[in-house]
Design a protein around this motif. Sequence first.
Motif, PDB file in Angstrom:
ATOM      1  N   TRP A 161      13.801 -15.077  11.236  1.00 16.66           N
ATOM      2  CA  TRP A 161      14.921 -15.795  13.015  1.00 16.66           C
ATOM      3  C   TRP A 161      16.082 -15.302  11.577  1.00 16.66           C
ATOM      4  CZ3 TRP A 161      18.920 -18.276  13.283  1.00 16.66           C
ATOM      5  CH2 TRP A 161      19.132 -18.499  14.447  1.00 16.66           C
ATOM      6  N   VAL A 162      15.614 -16.593  10.311  1.00 15.54           N
ATOM      7  CA  VAL A 162      17.395 -16.983   9.287  1.00 15.54           C
ATOM      8  C   VAL A 162      17.835 -15.071   8.656  1.00 15.54           C
ATOM      9  CG1 VAL A 162      18.070 -17.496   7.789  1.00 15.54           C
ATOM     10  CG2 VAL A 162      16.816 -18.932   9.350  1.00 15.54           C
ATOM     11  N   ALA A 163      16.605 -14.116   8.112  1.00 17.25           N
ATOM     12  CA  ALA A 163      16.772 -13.468   7.502  1.00 17.25           C
ATOM     13  C   ALA A 163      17.598 -12.024   8.821  1.00 17.25           C
ATOM     14  CB  ALA A 163      15.722 -13.146   7.210  1.00 17.25           C
ATOM     15  N   ASN A 164      17.304 -12.281  10.268  1.00 19.71           N
ATOM     16  CA  ASN A 164      16.853 -10.787  10.972  1.00 19.71           C
ATOM     17  C   ASN A 164      19.331 -11.382  11.385  1.00 19.71           C
ATOM     18  OD1 ASN A 164      14.687 -10.057  10.473  1.00 19.71           O
ATOM     19  ND2 ASN A 164      14.154 -11.059  12.365  1.00 19.71           N
ATOM     20  N   ARG A 165      18.804 -12.728  11.369  1.00 20.91           N
ATOM     21  CA  ARG A 165      20.196 -12.814  11.548  1.00 20.91           C
ATOM     22  C   ARG A 165      21.317 -12.660  10.783  1.00 20.91           C
ATOM     23  NH1 ARG A 165      17.776 -13.554  15.453  1.00 20.91           N
ATOM     24  NH2 ARG A 165      17.784 -11.574  15.274  1.00 20.91           N
ATOM     25  N   TRP A 166      21.247 -12.965   9.147  1.00 18.22           N
ATOM     26  CA  TRP A 166      22.047 -12.280   8.763  1.00 18.22           C
ATOM     27  C   TRP A 166      21.917 -10.901   8.086  1.00 18.22           C
ATOM     28  CZ3 TRP A 166      25.876 -14.762   7.017  1.00 18.22           C
ATOM     29  CH2 TRP A 166      25.864 -16.072   6.206  1.00 18.22           C
ATOM     30  N   CYS A 167      20.793 -10.115   8.420  1.00 22.22           N
ATOM     31  CA  CYS A 167      20.895  -8.747   8.563  1.00 22.22           C
ATOM     32  C   CYS A 167      22.404  -8.181   9.314  1.00 22.22           C
ATOM     33  CB  CYS A 167      19.233  -8.439   8.805  1.00 22.22           C
ATOM     34  SG  CYS A 167      19.835  -6.466   8.895  1.00 22.22           S
ATOM     35  N   GLU A 168      22.160  -9.053  10.463  1.00 22.61           N
ATOM     36  CA  GLU A 168      22.725  -8.488  11.597  1.00 22.61           C
ATOM     37  C   GLU A 168      24.261  -8.851  10.723  1.00 22.61           C
ATOM     38  OE1 GLU A 168      19.645  -9.819  15.177  1.00 22.61           O
ATOM     39  OE2 GLU A 168      21.274 -11.464  14.460  1.00 22.61           O
ATOM     40  N   LEU A 169      24.787  -9.738  10.268  1.00 26.16           N
ATOM     41  CA  LEU A 169      26.440 -10.271  10.554  1.00 26.16           C
ATOM     42  C   LEU A 169      26.932 -10.286   9.139  1.00 26.16           C
ATOM     43  CD1 LEU A 169      25.563 -14.621  10.898  1.00 26.16           C
ATOM     44  CD2 LEU A 169      26.865 -12.754  12.000  1.00 26.16           C
ATOM     45  N   LEU A 170      25.838 -10.070   8.301  1.00 22.48           N
ATOM     46  CA  LEU A 170      26.542  -8.834   7.328  1.00 22.48           C
ATOM     47  C   LEU A 170      27.133  -7.353   6.885  1.00 22.48           C
ATOM     48  CD1 LEU A 170      24.220 -10.237   4.102  1.00 22.48           C
ATOM     49  CD2 LEU A 170      26.036 -10.962   4.790  1.00 22.48           C
ATOM     50  N   PRO A 171      27.699  -6.906   6.563  1.00 21.26           N
ATOM     51  CA  PRO A 171      28.137  -6.279   6.004  1.00 21.26           C
ATOM     52  C   PRO A 171      27.417  -4.205   5.640  1.00 21.26           C
ATOM     53  CG  PRO A 171      30.229  -6.927   4.500  1.00 21.26           C
ATOM     54  CD  PRO A 171      28.636  -8.037   5.439  1.00 21.26           C
ATOM     55  N   LEU A 172      26.531  -5.338   5.789  1.00 23.40           N
ATOM     56  CA  LEU A 172      25.697  -3.794   5.132  1.00 23.40           C
ATOM     57  C   LEU A 172      25.317  -2.341   5.814  1.00 23.40           C
ATOM     58  CD1 LEU A 172      22.196  -6.122   5.017  1.00 23.40           C
ATOM     59  CD2 LEU A 172      24.118  -5.659   2.738  1.00 23.40           C
ATOM     60  N   PRO A 173      25.173  -1.616   5.030  1.00 18.87           N
ATOM     61  CA  PRO A 173      25.243   0.042   5.684  1.00 18.87           C
ATOM     62  C   PRO A 173      24.191  -0.202   7.177  1.00 18.87           C
ATOM     63  CG  PRO A 173      25.359   0.288   3.502  1.00 18.87           C
ATOM     64  CD  PRO A 173      25.271  -1.523   3.493  1.00 18.87           C
ATOM     65  N   VAL A 174      24.119   0.828   8.066  1.00 20.01           N
ATOM     66  CA  VAL A 174      22.749   0.802   8.393  1.00 20.01           C
ATOM     67  C   VAL A 174      21.580   0.952   8.351  1.00 20.01           C
ATOM     68  CG1 VAL A 174      24.364   0.894  11.154  1.00 20.01           C
ATOM     69  CG2 VAL A 174      23.981   2.770   9.615  1.00 20.01           C
ATOM     70  N   ALA A 175      21.527   1.807   7.087  1.00 26.47           N
ATOM     71  CA  ALA A 175      20.255   2.409   7.050  1.00 26.47           C
ATOM     72  C   ALA A 175      19.195   1.221   6.016  1.00 26.47           C
ATOM     73  CB  ALA A 175      20.280   3.691   5.823  1.00 26.47           C
TER      74      ALA A 175
END
Length: 205
Positions: A161-175
């Motif tokens: 859950w924590v990993a997924n939320r950071w994956c959404e919040l951080l400005p990472l490339p969509v790939a």
Amino acid sequence: MTTISIPLFPLGAVLSPDGVLPLQIFEVRYLDMIGKCIADGGAFGVVLLTAGAEVRAPEQTERFADTGTLASIDSHAAPSPGLLQVVCRGGARFRVLRAQRLRSGLWMADVELLADDQAVRIPAELRGAADALDRVLSSLDEVPEERWPVRPPFRLDDCGWVANRWCELLPLPVAQKHNLLMLDNPVIRLELLHDMLDEHGLITS
């Protein structure tokens, strides 16, 4: 594994399980799809667009990743004729087995649902990622809940859950977001995101 048939929505965005995705719908193919999902409580699949455009163009075929996430509709509004505003929540991840584009332009697919992340308590060495997320969530107190990028219940002791939320919040490339989402091991997913947070000075000792 469970196999189901669903409509697909190729997007230049990634939806995670328990994630929030607001959409503005105006194409006829998706207005019909969303209308049916609202009427029967059904879900559709969000898949990452890898070629083509979100809006249909003549003689152009979308290409998309062969894995994605189920989306269900949390709320919807029709501010004007031909426009729907919906807020979706992420469900199970899936793998596309077969996909076919209908004459309307809508993609239908048989998909295999993937196993949910196992609930894994966050180890001490990765606790900084959860603490940093807790600080972000605490800052939302003055914002109406319907505008929060993360919705309760908060599971700040769970790796996936924590990993997924950071994956959404951080400005990472969509790939990169998509690749992280599809990692089977939620601890490894959190380790990778913890390292990114640490590099940007967001982990405090």
